[in-house]
Design a protein around this motif. Sequence first.
Motif, PDB file in Angstrom:
ATOM      1  N   CYS A 212       0.835  -1.199   0.000  1.00  0.00           N
ATOM      2  CA  CYS A 212       0.000   0.000   0.000  1.00  0.00           C
ATOM      3  C   CYS A 212       0.874   1.255   0.000  1.00  0.00           C
ATOM      4  CB  CYS A 212      -0.917  -0.006   1.223  1.00  0.00           C
ATOM      5  SG  CYS A 212      -0.049   0.015   2.811  1.00  0.00           S
ATOM      6  N   ARG A 213       0.259   2.386  -0.248  1.00  0.00           N
ATOM      7  CA  ARG A 213       0.986   3.656  -0.187  1.00  0.00           C
ATOM      8  C   ARG A 213       1.395   3.924   1.255  1.00  0.00           C
ATOM      9  NH1 ARG A 213      -2.233   8.726  -2.251  1.00  0.00           N
ATOM     10  NH2 ARG A 213      -2.061   7.594  -4.219  1.00  0.00           N
ATOM     11  N   THR A 214       2.615   4.391   1.454  1.00  0.00           N
ATOM     12  CA  THR A 214       3.132   4.615   2.800  1.00  0.00           C
ATOM     13  C   THR A 214       3.561   6.063   2.994  1.00  0.00           C
ATOM     14  OG1 THR A 214       5.344   3.906   2.119  1.00  0.00           O
ATOM     15  CG2 THR A 214       3.900   2.229   3.092  1.00  0.00           C
ATOM     16  N   ALA A 215       3.442   6.521   4.219  1.00  0.00           N
ATOM     17  CA  ALA A 215       3.814   7.894   4.557  1.00  0.00           C
ATOM     18  C   ALA A 215       4.397   7.935   5.955  1.00  0.00           C
ATOM     19  CB  ALA A 215       2.598   8.818   4.478  1.00  0.00           C
ATOM     20  N   ILE A 216       5.421   8.747   6.122  1.00  0.00           N
ATOM     21  CA  ILE A 216       5.968   9.063   7.438  1.00  0.00           C
ATOM     22  C   ILE A 216       5.523  10.476   7.777  1.00  0.00           C
ATOM     23  CG2 ILE A 216       8.059   9.588   8.755  1.00  0.00           C
ATOM     24  CD1 ILE A 216       7.745   6.639   8.422  1.00  0.00           C
ATOM     25  N   ARG A 217       4.983  10.649   8.979  1.00  0.00           N
ATOM     26  CA  ARG A 217       4.566  11.984   9.410  1.00  0.00           C
ATOM     27  C   ARG A 217       5.394  12.424  10.609  1.00  0.00           C
ATOM     28  NH1 ARG A 217      -1.603  13.264  10.773  1.00  0.00           N
ATOM     29  NH2 ARG A 217      -1.201  11.928  12.568  1.00  0.00           N
ATOM     30  N   ILE A 243       5.752   8.960   0.720  1.00  0.00           N
ATOM     31  CA  ILE A 243       5.478  10.345   1.095  1.00  0.00           C
ATOM     32  C   ILE A 243       6.037  10.616   2.483  1.00  0.00           C
ATOM     33  CG2 ILE A 243       3.616  12.003   1.627  1.00  0.00           C
ATOM     34  CD1 ILE A 243       1.861  10.129  -0.242  1.00  0.00           C
ATOM     35  N   ILE A 244       6.494  11.845   2.691  1.00  0.00           N
ATOM     36  CA  ILE A 244       6.827  12.327   4.036  1.00  0.00           C
ATOM     37  C   ILE A 244       6.015  13.586   4.265  1.00  0.00           C
ATOM     38  CG2 ILE A 244       8.634  13.110   5.614  1.00  0.00           C
ATOM     39  CD1 ILE A 244      10.665  11.760   3.692  1.00  0.00           C
ATOM     40  N   GLU A 245       5.271  13.618   5.349  1.00  0.00           N
ATOM     41  CA  GLU A 245       4.565  14.833   5.750  1.00  0.00           C
ATOM     42  C   GLU A 245       5.299  15.445   6.933  1.00  0.00           C
ATOM     43  OE1 GLU A 245       0.441  14.687   6.681  1.00  0.00           O
ATOM     44  OE2 GLU A 245      -0.131  13.894   4.717  1.00  0.00           O
ATOM     45  N   VAL A 246       5.683  16.684   6.786  1.00  0.00           N
ATOM     46  CA  VAL A 246       6.315  17.426   7.877  1.00  0.00           C
ATOM     47  C   VAL A 246       5.312  18.484   8.323  1.00  0.00           C
ATOM     48  CG1 VAL A 246       8.337  18.725   8.615  1.00  0.00           C
ATOM     49  CG2 VAL A 246       8.550  17.037   6.776  1.00  0.00           C
ATOM     50  N   LYS A 247       4.899  18.400   9.576  1.00  0.00           N
ATOM     51  CA  LYS A 247       3.791  19.233  10.038  1.00  0.00           C
ATOM     52  C   LYS A 247       4.123  19.890  11.361  1.00  0.00           C
ATOM     53  CE  LYS A 247      -1.278  19.023  10.255  1.00  0.00           C
ATOM     54  NZ  LYS A 247      -1.393  20.124  11.204  1.00  0.00           N
ATOM     55  N   ALA A 248       3.616  21.083  11.561  1.00  0.00           N
ATOM     56  CA  ALA A 248       3.813  21.793  12.825  1.00  0.00           C
ATOM     57  C   ALA A 248       2.912  21.239  13.917  1.00  0.00           C
ATOM     58  CB  ALA A 248       3.529  23.282  12.642  1.00  0.00           C
ATOM     59  N   TYR A 249       3.439  21.163  15.124  1.00  0.00           N
ATOM     60  CA  TYR A 249       2.596  20.946  16.297  1.00  0.00           C
ATOM     61  C   TYR A 249       1.620  22.117  16.397  1.00  0.00           C
ATOM     62  CZ  TYR A 249       1.273  22.009  21.097  1.00  0.00           C
ATOM     63  OH  TYR A 249       0.563  22.379  22.215  1.00  0.00           O
ATOM     64  N   MET A 250       0.369  21.821  16.726  1.00  0.00           N
ATOM     65  CA  MET A 250      -0.635  22.859  16.923  1.00  0.00           C
ATOM     66  C   MET A 250      -1.089  22.866  18.380  1.00  0.00           C
ATOM     67  SD  MET A 250      -0.532  24.013  13.895  1.00  0.00           S
ATOM     68  CE  MET A 250      -1.871  25.191  13.725  1.00  0.00           C
ATOM     69  N   HIS A 251      -1.170  24.035  18.939  1.00  0.00           N
ATOM     70  CA  HIS A 251      -1.448  24.226  20.367  1.00  0.00           C
ATOM     71  C   HIS A 251      -2.948  24.070  20.627  1.00  0.00           C
ATOM     72  CE1 HIS A 251      -1.099  26.767  24.213  1.00  0.00           C
ATOM     73  NE2 HIS A 251      -0.247  25.781  24.370  1.00  0.00           N
ATOM     74  N   LEU A 252      -3.389  22.812  20.694  1.00  0.00           N
ATOM     75  CA  LEU A 252      -4.809  22.508  20.788  1.00  0.00           C
ATOM     76  C   LEU A 252      -5.083  21.498  21.910  1.00  0.00           C
ATOM     77  CD1 LEU A 252      -5.478  21.960  16.976  1.00  0.00           C
ATOM     78  CD2 LEU A 252      -6.116  23.993  18.300  1.00  0.00           C
ATOM     79  N   GLY A 253      -6.327  21.467  22.354  1.00  0.00           N
ATOM     80  CA  GLY A 253      -6.781  20.447  23.288  1.00  0.00           C
ATOM     81  C   GLY A 253      -5.945  20.367  24.557  1.00  0.00           C
ATOM     82  N   PHE A 254      -5.721  19.144  25.000  1.00  0.00           N
ATOM     83  CA  PHE A 254      -5.018  18.923  26.260  1.00  0.00           C
ATOM     84  C   PHE A 254      -3.515  19.165  26.156  1.00  0.00           C
ATOM     85  CE2 PHE A 254      -9.018  16.876  26.995  1.00  0.00           C
ATOM     86  CZ  PHE A 254      -9.263  17.067  28.347  1.00  0.00           C
ATOM     87  N   SER A 255      -2.994  19.264  24.915  1.00  0.00           N
ATOM     88  CA  SER A 255      -1.559  19.563  24.774  1.00  0.00           C
ATOM     89  C   SER A 255      -1.224  20.933  25.342  1.00  0.00           C
ATOM     90  CB  SER A 255      -1.145  19.501  23.302  1.00  0.00           C
ATOM     91  OG  SER A 255      -1.590  20.650  22.588  1.00  0.00           O
TER      92      SER A 255
END
Length: 310
Positions: A212-217, A243-255
Motif C-alpha cells: 500500500c501507499r506509505t507515509a511518514i509523518r 510520502i513524508i509529511e512534515v507538520k507543525a505541532y498545533m497548540h490545541l486540546g489537552f496539549s
Amino acid sequence: MASDLLPDIGTLIKKQGYRLAGSHSAVKTCLWMRRAVREEGECYKARFYGISSHRCLQMTPTLCCNQRCLHCWRPVELDVPTPQKWDSPVEIMGSSIECQRNLISGFGGSASRELWQQANEPAHVAISLSGEPTLYPYLDELIEEFRSRGVSTFVVTNGTVPETIKRIKPSQLYMSLDAPERQTYMEVCSPKDPCLWDNINESLSILKNKECRTAIRITLIKGVNMFDVKGYADLIRKAQPDIIEVKAYMHLGFSRNRLERDAMPGHEEVLDFANQLGCELGYEVGDQVEISRVVMLFRDGKFVASKLPV
C-alpha cells in the motif's frame, strides 16, 4: 493535568463531541469535515490525496494508547483500560457510520443539501481519531470491511505494534515519527514500555516492503524535537516511504497543559526543515498548505497523490 483532575473517559469524550461506537470505538467530526459540508474549505488531505473532506469519517477502533505524547491533543493522562471483549469489525463499521450520520443530522439547514446527503455515505475513513489503532487485534479485517463498501482508508499509527503493521493493507499507511533517536523519543512520547523504540525501528523496516501507499509523518515541536535532520533521515531511509509529511505541532486540546504556545513552529520553519530533510533523502517538495503548516515530500521525482486508491 493530573489524571485525578480528569473526569471518566465516557464523560470526557461526550463533552469533546465524540460519539461512542459500539463498546470501545469512537467517532468525531473534524473541523474540516464540518467546513467542507458548508462549502467553507477542505482539509489539506483533499489537496494532497484527492479525498472528499465532507465524506470523510474520522474514527478509532480503540481509545487505548501505549504512549503519552506531549503534543497529543487527547487526554493522555487518563488511562483507558483494554476491553475484556473486542467488538467485531462488522459491528464497528456499522456503528461508526451510524454515529457519523447522527453527528451530522443537524447540518441539513446550514449546509449544502447535496453535500449533506453525500456526507451520510462516507467514501473515506481516517482511522486516526484517538488511541493507537493497531492495538485493536482485528484491524486488518476492519479495513477490509470498509474496502468492501468502496471506502478508502487511512491508518495513522505510532509504529509500536509491528506484527499488526505487517498484516494491514489500508489505502495509505501513515506512521508517526516524532524523534530522531531514543532519548528524544522517551521525552516526547513517554511510552509505557521503553522497548517500544525498538518496535518503531522494526516497523520502519516493515514499511519498506508494504504494497500500500506509505507515509511518514513528523510533527515538529519547537525546542523539543525540531533538530537533527540527519537523524530523522537515517530512520526514514529504513522505511523508504512514498510520502513524508512534515507538520507543525498545533497548540490545541489537552496539549496546552503540557506545552507553551510558542512550541508551534511557523510555516516557513516547517518548510525549511522539510527542505533540509528532502536534501538528505533525495525527496522533493510536492505541495504545501500554509494554513495547516504542513509540507509534503515525495520521492523518485514522481507526484504520487491525486486520487487515493481504495
